[in-house]
Write an enzyme that holds these catalytic residues in place. Structure first.
Site, PDB file in Angstrom:
ATOM      1  N   THR A   1      22.724  63.559 -34.624  1.00 54.73           N
ATOM      2  CA  THR A   1      22.087  63.665 -33.309  1.00 54.73           C
ATOM      3  C   THR A   1      22.903  62.782 -32.365  1.00 54.73           C
ATOM      4  OG1 THR A   1      19.923  63.887 -34.347  1.00 54.73           O
ATOM      5  CG2 THR A   1      19.961  63.362 -32.002  1.00 54.73           C
TER       6      THR A   1
ATOM      7  N   LYS B   1      17.580  69.931 -29.436  1.00 55.25           N
ATOM      8  CA  LYS B   1      17.045  68.820 -30.230  1.00 55.25           C
ATOM      9  C   LYS B   1      16.396  67.755 -29.330  1.00 55.25           C
ATOM     10  CE  LYS B   1      16.952  65.551 -33.529  1.00 55.25           C
ATOM     11  NZ  LYS B   1      16.236  65.591 -34.774  1.00 55.25           N
TER      12      LYS B   1
ATOM     13  N   LYS C   1      15.900  56.352 -30.025  1.00 57.48           N
ATOM     14  CA  LYS C   1      17.271  56.864 -29.902  1.00 57.48           C
ATOM     15  C   LYS C   1      17.249  58.235 -29.223  1.00 57.48           C
ATOM     16  CE  LYS C   1      21.099  58.864 -32.419  1.00 57.48           C
ATOM     17  NZ  LYS C   1      21.713  59.312 -33.647  1.00 57.48           N
TER      18      LYS C   1
HETATM   19  P1  NAD Z   1      22.468  56.495 -41.789  1.00 57.13           P
HETATM   20  O1  NAD Z   1      22.749  55.271 -40.996  1.00 57.13           O
HETATM   21  O2  NAD Z   1      21.666  56.394 -43.033  1.00 57.13           O
HETATM   22  O3  NAD Z   1      23.854  57.243 -42.175  1.00 57.13           O
HETATM   23  C1  NAD Z   1      25.007  57.248 -41.374  1.00 57.13           C
HETATM   24  C2  NAD Z   1      26.200  57.039 -42.301  1.00 57.13           C
HETATM   25  O4  NAD Z   1      27.399  57.122 -41.547  1.00 57.13           O
HETATM   26  C3  NAD Z   1      26.195  55.669 -42.973  1.00 57.13           C
HETATM   27  O5  NAD Z   1      26.279  55.830 -44.382  1.00 57.13           O
HETATM   28  C4  NAD Z   1      27.439  54.972 -42.407  1.00 57.13           C
HETATM   29  O6  NAD Z   1      28.070  54.102 -43.326  1.00 57.13           O
HETATM   30  C5  NAD Z   1      28.303  56.168 -42.069  1.00 57.13           C
HETATM   31  N1  NAD Z   1      29.340  55.872 -41.079  1.00 57.13           N
HETATM   32  C6  NAD Z   1      29.233  55.169 -39.929  1.00 57.13           C
HETATM   33  N2  NAD Z   1      30.420  55.143 -39.285  1.00 57.13           N
HETATM   34  C7  NAD Z   1      31.283  55.854 -40.041  1.00 57.13           C
HETATM   35  C8  NAD Z   1      32.653  56.205 -39.918  1.00 57.13           C
HETATM   36  N3  NAD Z   1      33.374  55.805 -38.861  1.00 57.13           N
HETATM   37  N4  NAD Z   1      33.227  56.945 -40.894  1.00 57.13           N
HETATM   38  C9  NAD Z   1      32.510  57.341 -41.970  1.00 57.13           C
HETATM   39  N5  NAD Z   1      31.207  57.050 -42.145  1.00 57.13           N
HETATM   40  C10 NAD Z   1      30.603  56.326 -41.192  1.00 57.13           C
HETATM   41  O7  NAD Z   1      21.773  57.514 -40.761  1.00 57.13           O
HETATM   42  P2  NAD Z   1      20.945  58.846 -41.117  1.00 57.13           P
HETATM   43  O8  NAD Z   1      19.496  58.526 -41.141  1.00 57.13           O
HETATM   44  O9  NAD Z   1      21.585  59.524 -42.261  1.00 57.13           O
HETATM   45  O10 NAD Z   1      21.172  59.683 -39.774  1.00 57.13           O
HETATM   46  C11 NAD Z   1      22.406  60.350 -39.516  1.00 57.13           C
HETATM   47  C12 NAD Z   1      22.225  61.168 -38.258  1.00 57.13           C
HETATM   48  O11 NAD Z   1      21.156  62.089 -38.428  1.00 57.13           O
HETATM   49  C13 NAD Z   1      21.897  60.351 -37.010  1.00 57.13           C
HETATM   50  O12 NAD Z   1      22.601  60.881 -35.925  1.00 57.13           O
HETATM   51  C14 NAD Z   1      20.396  60.535 -36.866  1.00 57.13           C
HETATM   52  O13 NAD Z   1      19.948  60.407 -35.536  1.00 57.13           O
HETATM   53  C15 NAD Z   1      20.222  61.960 -37.369  1.00 57.13           C
HETATM   54  N6  NAD Z   1      18.885  62.256 -37.895  1.00 57.13           N
HETATM   55  C16 NAD Z   1      18.263  61.397 -38.737  1.00 57.13           C
HETATM   56  C17 NAD Z   1      16.997  61.709 -39.218  1.00 57.13           C
HETATM   57  C18 NAD Z   1      16.282  60.770 -40.151  1.00 57.13           C
HETATM   58  O14 NAD Z   1      15.083  60.977 -40.392  1.00 57.13           O
HETATM   59  N7  NAD Z   1      16.946  59.781 -40.728  1.00 57.13           N
HETATM   60  C19 NAD Z   1      16.373  62.905 -38.836  1.00 57.13           C
HETATM   61  C20 NAD Z   1      17.060  63.793 -38.011  1.00 57.13           C
HETATM   62  C21 NAD Z   1      18.320  63.456 -37.535  1.00 57.13           C
END
Ligand code: NAD
Length: 290
Positions: free
Chosen positions: A87, A162, A237
């Site tokens: 997102t 979204k 966010k």
């Molecule tokens: P998270 O923080 O658990 O995962 C993000 C991952 O990206 C981490 O493992 C981090 O180490 C990695 N990362 C960061 N910078 C990086 C880079 N430069 N290169 C490689 N890896 C890198 O977050 P999440 O909960 O998995 O969410 C991911 C996305 O999904 C976000 O944009 C969030 O808004 C969206 N989202 C999350 C949810 C939820 O319920 N968690 C629901 C819908 C959408």
């Protein structure tokens, strides 16, 4: 299909695992030291995308997405698809898609709803933006990771859908919580309030499916001490992204603006960090008019 997957966090890891389970050939990369069943880990993002037909990113925000895109786009095979499921802000989604298309790639912005539970169960909803060819290429993968994929339009349309959805969600949750707190002060029983509103014109997903009052309506985070679910900081966010988009498109969104300010106060000053976004109800319970 040979797939590169970058960002194997709470959402990315189970999504990648589902693709590997379905028989695809997955190579992953994450800044953190992670291991995912069935996914070969690469030493860099560039290595993870080598000769991949599809590269999926699931990253925290638009700035990180832009940085990763700068790195991987030149290393991708022409004709391959870059599918961003994070997102992020609409402007970043459009900029990355433009950069990918200029490099001879297909590009899809495909944020999801359904949370960590949906990612693990393979029941996410994808809202996608991009060309028909790009959407068609990613579609079979959406079918594995999710239960529904809507092609919303050109690049950025997925992110637009979204944040509009989540702006409605944030505003509606606040309205539902403040109405419960008012009902309390008027001496109205919460169950009666639910019985009436859930079958009257005030009904909503937040009242009917995710009721913020413990012990009322179907099982929800309120029944579990407001453990997320959908954390307040993630709601914040998405609300901030909605206001960033509203600024950029010159759209008047007073309710979205108010909801953003309330979640900001809740998360940053009132202990809402780490609590489900429905914990707005106990917040309102404690407050008076001034
Ligand atoms: P998270 O923080 O658990 O995962 C993000 C991952 O990206 C981490 O493992 C981090 O180490 C990695 N990362 C960061 N910078 C990086 C880079 N430069 N290169 C490689 N890896 C890198 O977050 P999440 O909960 O998995 O969410 C991911 C996305 O999904 C976000 O944009 C969030 O808004 C969206 N989202 C999350 C949810 C939820 O319920 N968690 C629901 C819908 C959408």
């Amino acid at each position: 299909m040979k797939i590169g997957f970058i960002g194997l966090g709470n959402m990315g890891a189970p999504m990648a695992a589902n693709l590997a389970n379905a028989g695809h050939d997955l190579t992953g990369f994450d800044m953190a030291d992670v291991a995912v069943d069935g996914v070969a880990m690469a030493a860099s993002a560039t290595e993870a995308v080598q000769s991949a037909e599809v590269v999926i990113t699931m990253l925290p925000n638009g700035q990180i997405l832009r940085a990763v895109a700068d790195e991987v786009i030149p290393a991708m095979t022409p004709g391959a698809a870059l599918v961003d499921c994070s997102t992020v802000d609409v402007d970043s989604a459009r900029a990355v898609a433009e950069q990918a298309v200029s490099a001879g790639l297909l590009a899809v912005d495909a944020p999801v709803s359904g949370g960590i539970g949906g990612a693990a169960a393979g029941t996410l909803t994808f809202m996608a933006g991009g060309s028909d060819a790009a959407f068609s290429k990613a579609s079979p993968l959406f079918d594995i990771m999710g239960q529904k994929a809507v092609h919303c339009g050109e690049s950025g349309a997925g992110q637009a859908a979204k944040i509009c959805n989540n702006m409605i969600l944030g505003v509606t949750m606040i309205a539902t919580c403040e109405a419960f707190a008012l009902a309390d002060k008027l001496g109205l029983d919460r169950q009666k309030m639910f019985d009436v509103v859930s079958t009257s014109s005030g009904y909503s997903w937040t009242m009917n499916a995710y009721c913020p009052a413990p012990g009322v309506g179907p099982q929800s985070p309120a029944d579990n001490g407001y453990q997320p679910g959908f954390a307040s900081e993630l709601m914040l966010k998405d609300l901030r992204l909605s206001q960033q988009a509203a600024d950029s498109a010159d759209a008047d969104t007073p309710m979205g603006q108010t909801a953003t300010a309330l979640y900001e106060q809740f998360v940053e000053q009132e202990g809402g960090l780490g609590q489900d976004f429905s914990a707005m109800l106990p917040r309102f319970e404690k407050r008076g008019r001034s």
